[in-house]
Scaffold this motif. Sequence first.
Motif, PDB file in Angstrom:
ATOM      1  N   PRO A   1       0.834  -1.207   0.000  1.00 26.54           N
ATOM      2  CA  PRO A   1       0.000   0.000   0.000  1.00 26.54           C
ATOM      3  C   PRO A   1       0.862   1.248   0.000  1.00 26.54           C
ATOM      4  N   SER A   2       0.298   2.325  -0.503  1.00 24.29           N
ATOM      5  CA  SER A   2       1.034   3.589  -0.573  1.00 24.29           C
ATOM      6  C   SER A   2       0.854   4.367   0.712  1.00 24.29           C
ATOM      7  N   VAL A   3       1.787   5.254   0.963  1.00 25.53           N
ATOM      8  CA  VAL A   3       1.737   6.136   2.118  1.00 25.53           C
ATOM      9  C   VAL A   3       1.882   7.571   1.607  1.00 25.53           C
ATOM     10  N   PRO A   4       0.869   8.411   1.818  1.00 26.99           N
ATOM     11  CA  PRO A   4      -0.430   8.136   2.444  1.00 26.99           C
ATOM     12  C   PRO A   4      -1.284   7.224   1.565  1.00 26.99           C
ATOM     13  N   PRO A   5      -2.305   6.635   2.116  1.00 26.27           N
ATOM     14  CA  PRO A   5      -3.140   5.702   1.337  1.00 26.27           C
ATOM     15  C   PRO A   5      -3.752   6.378   0.116  1.00 26.27           C
ATOM     16  N   ALA A   6      -3.704   5.680  -1.017  1.00 21.57           N
ATOM     17  CA  ALA A   6      -4.258   6.193  -2.271  1.00 21.57           C
ATOM     18  C   ALA A   6      -4.506   5.013  -3.204  1.00 21.57           C
ATOM     19  N   PRO A   7      -5.446   5.153  -4.155  1.00 19.49           N
ATOM     20  CA  PRO A   7      -5.661   4.080  -5.147  1.00 19.49           C
ATOM     21  C   PRO A   7      -4.379   3.830  -5.937  1.00 19.49           C
ATOM     22  N   ILE A   8      -4.129   2.572  -6.235  1.00 13.02           N
ATOM     23  CA  ILE A   8      -2.875   2.162  -6.875  1.00 13.02           C
ATOM     24  C   ILE A   8      -3.167   1.649  -8.283  1.00 13.02           C
ATOM     25  N   VAL A   9      -2.234   1.955  -9.187  1.00 16.73           N
ATOM     26  CA  VAL A   9      -2.316   1.494 -10.573  1.00 16.73           C
ATOM     27  C   VAL A   9      -1.079   0.651 -10.868  1.00 16.73           C
ATOM     28  N   LEU A  10      -1.318  -0.526 -11.474  1.00 18.60           N
ATOM     29  CA  LEU A  10      -0.230  -1.412 -11.902  1.00 18.60           C
ATOM     30  C   LEU A  10      -0.021  -1.196 -13.398  1.00 18.60           C
ATOM     31  N   ASP A  11       1.176  -0.678 -13.766  1.00 18.15           N
ATOM     32  CA  ASP A  11       1.501  -0.409 -15.183  1.00 18.15           C
ATOM     33  C   ASP A  11       2.349  -1.546 -15.737  1.00 18.15           C
ATOM     34  N   VAL A  12       2.055  -1.890 -17.013  1.00 12.48           N
ATOM     35  CA  VAL A  12       2.815  -2.903 -17.737  1.00 12.48           C
ATOM     36  C   VAL A  12       3.230  -2.289 -19.076  1.00 12.48           C
ATOM     37  N   THR A  13       4.474  -2.266 -19.343  1.00 11.19           N
ATOM     38  CA  THR A  13       4.991  -1.798 -20.632  1.00 11.19           C
ATOM     39  C   THR A  13       5.806  -2.917 -21.282  1.00 11.19           C
ATOM     40  N   PRO A  14       5.851  -2.968 -22.626  1.00 13.78           N
ATOM     41  CA  PRO A  14       5.325  -2.018 -23.607  1.00 13.78           C
ATOM     42  C   PRO A  14       3.843  -2.251 -23.902  1.00 13.78           C
ATOM     43  N   PRO A  15       3.195  -1.334 -24.631  1.00 11.91           N
ATOM     44  CA  PRO A  15       1.761  -1.463 -24.884  1.00 11.91           C
ATOM     45  C   PRO A  15       1.388  -2.453 -25.978  1.00 11.91           C
ATOM     46  N   VAL A  16       2.348  -3.208 -26.528  1.00 11.46           N
ATOM     47  CA  VAL A  16       2.046  -4.091 -27.654  1.00 11.46           C
ATOM     48  C   VAL A  16       1.824  -5.538 -27.224  1.00 11.46           C
ATOM     49  N   LEU A  17       1.827  -5.807 -25.924  1.00 13.14           N
ATOM     50  CA  LEU A  17       1.552  -7.170 -25.446  1.00 13.14           C
ATOM     51  C   LEU A  17       0.092  -7.490 -25.709  1.00 13.14           C
ATOM     52  N   GLU A  18      -0.155  -8.675 -26.302  1.00 15.99           N
ATOM     53  CA  GLU A  18      -1.498  -8.963 -26.805  1.00 15.99           C
ATOM     54  C   GLU A  18      -2.538  -9.171 -25.711  1.00 15.99           C
ATOM     55  N   GLN A  19      -2.225 -10.007 -24.692  1.00 21.44           N
ATOM     56  CA  GLN A  19      -3.252 -10.340 -23.700  1.00 21.44           C
ATOM     57  C   GLN A  19      -2.620 -10.442 -22.315  1.00 21.44           C
ATOM     58  N   LEU A  20      -3.142  -9.629 -21.409  1.00 23.17           N
ATOM     59  CA  LEU A  20      -2.696  -9.637 -20.021  1.00 23.17           C
ATOM     60  C   LEU A  20      -3.910  -9.917 -19.129  1.00 23.17           C
ATOM     61  N   ASP A  21      -3.807 -10.959 -18.290  1.00 22.75           N
ATOM     62  CA  ASP A  21      -4.872 -11.299 -17.335  1.00 22.75           C
ATOM     63  C   ASP A  21      -4.303 -11.170 -15.925  1.00 22.75           C
ATOM     64  N   LEU A  22      -4.937 -10.346 -15.130  1.00 21.64           N
ATOM     65  CA  LEU A  22      -4.518 -10.123 -13.744  1.00 21.64           C
ATOM     66  C   LEU A  22      -5.519 -10.805 -12.805  1.00 21.64           C
ATOM     67  N   TYR A  23      -5.032 -11.727 -11.979  1.00 16.58           N
ATOM     68  CA  TYR A  23      -5.869 -12.487 -11.046  1.00 16.58           C
ATOM     69  C   TYR A  23      -5.656 -11.924  -9.639  1.00 16.58           C
ATOM     70  N   LEU A  24      -6.771 -11.459  -9.060  1.00 17.76           N
ATOM     71  CA  LEU A  24      -6.746 -10.938  -7.688  1.00 17.76           C
ATOM     72  C   LEU A  24      -7.581 -11.861  -6.790  1.00 17.76           C
ATOM     73  N   PRO A  25      -7.121 -12.145  -5.577  1.00 23.94           N
ATOM     74  CA  PRO A  25      -7.915 -13.006  -4.682  1.00 23.94           C
ATOM     75  C   PRO A  25      -9.285 -12.381  -4.401  1.00 23.94           C
ATOM     76  N   ALA A  26     -10.311 -13.207  -4.511  1.00 31.30           N
ATOM     77  CA  ALA A  26     -11.666 -12.739  -4.232  1.00 31.30           C
ATOM     78  C   ALA A  26     -11.966 -12.882  -2.745  1.00 31.30           C
ATOM     79  N   ALA A  27     -13.171 -12.459  -2.379  1.00 32.19           N
ATOM     80  CA  ALA A  27     -13.564 -12.529  -0.973  1.00 32.19           C
ATOM     81  C   ALA A  27     -13.676 -13.969  -0.503  1.00 32.19           C
TER      82      ALA A  27
END
Length: 629
Positions: free
Chosen positions: A85-111
Amino acid sequence: MTALARLAIRLGAGAALAALVGLYMAAIFATDPDARLLGDIGHRADRGGAMTVDDIAAGPFTPSGPAYRGGYDQAVHWFRITINPSVPPAPIVLDVTPPVLEQLDLYLPAALPGQWEVMRTGSLVPYSQRDLRQAGLAFRLGLLTVPKTVYLRVATDTSTALTLSASPERLAQNRQDRLVALHMIFFALLFAGLLMALLRLAEQPARLSVALVGFMAVYIVYSVEALGYGALLFDAPVPAFHHRVYFLSTYLVLLLSMLFQRLYLAPHSNAGWALLWCDLAIGGQVVLFVPLLTGHIQLLAAASVACSMAFLCALVPLVISAHVPVRRVKRGLVLAYGVYVVLSATWLMSRIGVIRDPFLSRHLVEAFGLTNLFLVLLLTMLDRDEQAERQKSVRINFATARAAREAHARNAEIQENFLQMLMHEVRNHLSVLKLSLPDLIDRRRRARLTGTIHDLTDSLDKAQEMVWLVQGTWPLHPEPLPVLDLLGQSIDALGLAERVDAAGDAAEAVLTADRRMIQALFTRLLQAAASRAGPAGKITVTLTEAGAGGALTLGIAVAPDAADAAPFADDGHPPCPELDLALRLAHAAGADVLRPEGDAGRFDLMLVFPHPTLPAHNRLSPSFAGLPE
């Protein structure tokens, strides 16, 4: 301005340009996101591409950093990422470069345990369906209060080379805005380079100019797609549209770059084996258009990199052996190509995974584009220097030709004066001899001497006329001339009054020309006719005029007294010196000579004066007369 001052100005301009490029690239690198919010990162390759996130999560991971360079391995790559987490708390963005990657799937744990929340982005995902609508690829993770572990699945046909970063959303947006502003400057420079290439094509429509225009145009398209602005500017209805445009532009950038360098360096280098090696690499790149059409991207990419590396190996001796007359241009050429070869090799080796350092492989699109722009500027400067050298050479040649013309005129004047003096002395002696002829008692001796004096006088006239014609120094003094009177004078001077029959309807015709030239023309023409007619042959002179002020035609027909009298030779050349001189005089006077069809034993000629006022210049001018002053 002295040469030293011009050199100082150019060096200063070059240093200023290098400083501006350095500042620009420093600003580009300053927009790189911060990776301090990223914790442990692990990597695992799925060679078959069939593993699920549960399978991946249960298996071991190899520790990895935020940058990964895998090359063209046809595997699906998984990354286990811990985000703090950031200090102070703030919404976080995950960046992936370069922009030409065809398919990116991000899996986050659910409740619920064992459940996963999936977020998807990539170049094959329509722009309208992305979570964050920006040029790059990013995931919005929201507000984090504790570290979270996520799994990123990367499936691509391109080189698996990516960089991960995480930052607060507001900072990420500010960074993206700065990057867009800098890229606008970059594209403005590229369009300026394209405009320069188009101007060169308009001035020099050659294959090199066409290749340069094509390369700059394709590189703009490649940069738009490689930097992620293609989907931002045009959300294509077909998801794979930008994917295909990216691969096609990448292929054409490599091909046209090879072709441009080959055409540019070939005239300046004599390394034949290197040129042959370049031709083979270009031929191999052309053949790779087949796998591009069939969709075998992995084969295309690997083979294209191999052809490009082979071309770079041959490019080095071409640049070193290049012969450029201007030394400063040669130094700039070596410097520009040194940067070009290093950047090209870095870009190619990073795509196949040989170079894994993220710093060396970041922002190669911008650096490579600026290097190509510098090459365009260098080519323009080289063209300008070569044009200046050509203009200098032309000025020197004109000065040399002018000096030669002046020397020719002086020599002609000296020869003319000497000839006039010589003829004057000879004519004086001939006049004395002519005056003493009545004192000779022996008639035969007097007749022989009279003929000799006549022949010498005629030869002097011929020599004077030929010199004037050849040197183009005829002293022209146009005046109205009664043609029939001039013909009568020539006939009387040659003693042909009883053998010439006159005909025609232009007894009052007047010709405005130089008297001596027309008189010499008529005299030589009648001499030639008399020599062809023989002692008893008849000569018919016809003078006609096509209306008042129209064309004036003088016809001469000869009926020889001998059946074997030869007309013109088979090759069209005049059969006697008098006729050759008469034809030269006719051409100099502006008359057209016609030979009507007739009896093979006749001597027929027609002189057509297109206008009764002839030009006051000699058409038989020397070779220097056409040079500009």
